[in-house]
Design an enzyme around this catalytic site. Structure first.
Site, PDB file in Angstrom:
ATOM      1  N   ASP A  31       0.848  -1.183   0.000  1.00  0.00           N
ATOM      2  CA  ASP A  31       0.000   0.000   0.000  1.00  0.00           C
ATOM      3  C   ASP A  31       0.889   1.240   0.000  1.00  0.00           C
ATOM      4  OD1 ASP A  31      -1.725   2.101   0.610  1.00  0.00           O
ATOM      5  OD2 ASP A  31      -2.978   0.899   1.950  1.00  0.00           O
TER       6      ASP A  31
ATOM      7  N   GLU B 275       0.279   2.046  13.201  1.00  0.00           N
ATOM      8  CA  GLU B 275      -0.697   1.955  12.103  1.00  0.00           C
ATOM      9  C   GLU B 275      -1.818   1.082  12.646  1.00  0.00           C
ATOM     10  OE1 GLU B 275      -2.992   0.632  10.069  1.00  0.00           O
ATOM     11  OE2 GLU B 275      -1.746  -0.274   8.494  1.00  0.00           O
TER      12      GLU B 275
END
Length: 347
Positions: free
Chosen positions: A26, A118
């Site tokens: 990503d 995250e």
């Protein structure tokens, strides 16, 4: 109603390397964290960092590259073994200490200057680990310490959902309308993670929830309920509500870095979340679209949230002061406000 997952299942799911492959691939996700960390080298150099839910260790390596004196990489799953290898591979095994533990069970020898994590799940909260970040903040972060990211916002907007509504009247010469009705009925009870095209958004977005990670409490993220009156910016078929989120990082020398999962921005592995309506509604430009949206933790598993969407009658709810819809009452209010503003100008 979604099926509950207990804590052991949650951590075991992160032992699936395909999940980490998806996240490491990503580019918007990785790039936002890297830019935010390297934009704050002056705040990170020589400091102590805690990486909550370190996974394969990429954020810990970023912090070490930025000059952190010590990084504690806490990862509850067995992926911590891979993190150790990655950190050694990059030459930072003297700086980064990998700890295979839940953050709630972790003991550190000191308080830290910075927390990076995250932690975000689908539509920000679902299957995320914000609770763990709050725990780490309260237990390990020094007063005035930094959190990456430091704030997050959930947005919603009416949208089209072509995959649920189009094509079904003619599937290679066969009508499948009855199938599509059942498909929509099922989808209206279980939000879907899909990529929504920008052109399928029918109105400007509204804020569902804003979170300041420096101060937010567990109670404040247990749930929320909002009522919105959106105004269609184009004619189209109102078929659902789209949810997405943004995260903003600390900034001292540059413009704040923002990680966005909006349909308008490059796609991330989070994509967007849609709540499908059982039946579509044709709307014109400037049509008001009123709805109520609630997010609430499930009793079975605090990492999961239920979403409820209620369709409201635009004629029976309050509109924003400067509502731009085509309803007569809003046209009159706008005219009065514009007249007042003109009369208030200096002669």
């Amino acid at each position: 109603m979604v099926e509950a997952m207990d804590s052991s299942d949650y951590f075991e799911s992160y032992q699936d390397l395909a999940i980490h492959q998806l996240m490491l691939g990503d580019a918007p996700r990785n790039g936002a964290y890297k830019r935010a960390i390297f934009d704050n080298v002056a705040q990170i150099k020589g400091r102590t960092v805690l990486d909550v839910g370190a996974g394969t260790g990429i954020l810990s390596v970023f912090c070490a590259q930025a000059g952190a004196a010590r990084v504690y990489a806490v990862e509850a799953s067995n992926v911590s073994k891979i993190a150790r290898e990655v950190i050694k591979e990059n030459g930072f095994d003297k700086v980064v200490e990998v700890i295979n533990s839940r953050i709630e069970d972790t003991i550190l020898p000191e308080k830290v200057d910075i927390i990076v994590s995250e932690w975000m799940g689908f539509y920000l909260l679902h299957e995320g680990m914000l609770d763990s970040v709050i725990f780490a903040r309260d237990k390990f972060l020094k007063p005035g310490g930094l959190i990456f990211p430091e704030s997050a916002t959930i947005y919603s907007a009416p949208c089209r959902v072509p995959s649920m509504y189009d094509f079904w009247s003619d599937v290679d010469g066969v009508s499948m309308k009855s199938f599509s009705e059942k498909l929509r009925s099922e989808a209206s009870h279980k939000p879907s993670t899909v990529s929504v095209a920008p052109e399928d958004i029918l109105a400007d977005s509204e804020v569902v929830l804003w979170i300041d990670l420096r101060e937010v409490t567990l109670e404040e993220i247990s749930g929320c309920k909002v009522q919105h009156v959106a105004v269609a910016t184009k004619p189209g078929k109102y078929q659902g509500i789209c949810l997405w989120f943004t995260c903003t990082f600390p900034s001292f020398a540059t413009e704040p870095v923002t990680l966005s999962t909006s349909p308008e921005d490059p796609e991330t592995h989070w994509k967007q979340t849609t709540i499908v309506l059982p039946t579509e509604i044709e709307v014109e430009e400037k049509s008001p679209i009123a709805y109520e949206l609630s997010l609430a933790r499930t009793t079975e598993n605090p990492r999961r949230y239920n979403i409820e969407l209620g369709m409201l009658d635009p004629a029976e709810v309050d509109h924003p002061e400067y509502c731009t819809c085509h309803m007569t009452k809003c046209i009159l209010v706008r005219a009065m406000l514009e007249k007042y503003e003109m009369e208030s100008l200096p002669k």
